[in-house]
Scaffold this active site. Structure first.
Site, PDB file in Angstrom:
ATOM      1  N   SER A   1      42.363  45.563  44.170  1.00 27.11           N
ATOM      2  CA  SER A   1      41.564  44.728  45.067  1.00 27.11           C
ATOM      3  C   SER A   1      42.310  43.431  45.332  1.00 27.11           C
ATOM      4  O   SER A   1      43.108  42.976  44.502  1.00 27.11           O
ATOM      5  CB  SER A   1      40.215  44.405  44.425  1.00 27.11           C
ATOM      6  OG  SER A   1      39.500  43.435  45.170  1.00 27.11           O
TER       7      SER A   1
ATOM      8  N   TYR B   1      34.933  41.545  37.485  1.00 29.16           N
ATOM      9  CA  TYR B   1      35.614  42.414  38.459  1.00 29.16           C
ATOM     10  C   TYR B   1      37.026  41.919  38.722  1.00 29.16           C
ATOM     11  O   TYR B   1      37.992  42.699  38.707  1.00 29.16           O
ATOM     12  CB  TYR B   1      34.811  42.453  39.756  1.00 29.16           C
ATOM     13  CG  TYR B   1      35.424  43.311  40.832  1.00 29.16           C
ATOM     14  CD1 TYR B   1      35.324  44.699  40.771  1.00 29.16           C
ATOM     15  CD2 TYR B   1      36.096  42.745  41.918  1.00 29.16           C
ATOM     16  CE1 TYR B   1      35.878  45.499  41.754  1.00 29.16           C
ATOM     17  CE2 TYR B   1      36.649  43.529  42.894  1.00 29.16           C
ATOM     18  CZ  TYR B   1      36.545  44.910  42.818  1.00 29.16           C
ATOM     19  OH  TYR B   1      37.110  45.691  43.790  1.00 29.16           O
TER      20      TYR B   1
END
Length: 255
Positions: free
Chosen positions: A143, A156
């Site tokens: 990501s 995350y």
């Protein structure tokens, strides 16, 4: 589209979003694939779409953090077709935005169990098989949050930094053994979660996407195109790359 005729692969988290798009793309390119997801119904829908398009697919339902499942998926591909040539480790979870000091350890553990230890388990068994063959290509889904961070998403963010580190470490360890390891780093991608956000908070969504240089979120197919390319012969000299697929967000993050 790269030609992957005769290649065999596995894709995790293939029931929806980027994972489904990736499974369809690898199959369209000619690869035979074993796909998995924790939910049986959406996984079977992905398999149906692949079969209707003339592709070869097998399904396995389970939790991508389960190392036994990782080992079994690799073995299944090899038992069926004789090799494991490509793999897309895509399964992962996100979190609701929460200030760092209000984060719960249990959330960190849940995110790391899937995003980090799950990816690690699949990589370990994929690399073992590919080393036996002397060839193979792996792509992980990371990501942009694993490069630049995102406020409120500390578990995350940290998990995706870990994925990036694993990707580049494995790339160095296996570069002389005919195995390439890369990652895609998606920015905002129009999956079900993003569609829900757009519906519930249209002004916030518009404000977020307007800050992206390309002024829009990615479509899942734009992520899978990158994943397929990284696993193809066209990217034969590419390893250890953390490829931004983010409409220019990575450039902004470096300013």
């Amino acid at each position: 589209m790269p030609d992957m005729s005769g290649k065999n692969g596995i894709i995790t988290g293939a029931g929806s979003g980027i994972g489904r798009a990736s499974a369809l793309a690898f199959a369209r390119a000619g690869a035979r694939v074993v796909i998995m997801d924790i939910a049986a119904e959406p996984l079977e829908e992905t398999a149906r779409l692949i079969r209707e398009a003339g592709g070869a697919v097998e399904t396995m339902v389970g939790d991508a953090s389960d190392e036994d499942l990782a080992e079994s998926m690799v073995a299944r591909a090899v038992d069926l077709w004789g090799s494991l040539d490509v793999a897309h480790n895509n399964a992962g979870i996100g979190t609701a935005a929460t200030p760092f000091t209000q984060q719960d350890r249990a959330v960190w553990e849940r995110v790391f169990t899937l995003n980090v230890f799950g990816t690690m388990s699949f990589m370990k068994h994929e690399l073992r098989q590919m080393e036996k063959q002397g060839s193979g290509a792996i792509v992980n889904t990371s990501s942009m949050s694993g490069k630049n961070g995102s406020p409120g998403l500390s578990p995350y963010n940290a998990s995706k930094w870990a994925v990036n580190g694993m990707t580049q470490t494995a790339a160095l360890e296996y570069a002389e053994r005919g195995i390439r390891v890369n990652a895609i780093c998606p920015g905002a991608t129009f999956t079900a979660a993003l569609a829900e956000w757009k519906e519930s908070s249209p002004r916030e969504f518009e404000g977020y996407t307007s800050a992206i240089p390309m002024k829009r979120a990615a479509e899942p197919r734009e992520q899978e195109d990158a994943a397929v390319w990284l696993c193809s012969e066209e990217a034969g000299y590419v390893t250890g790359t953390l490829l931004d697929v983010a409409g220019g967000e990575g450039i902004l993050g470096k300013q």
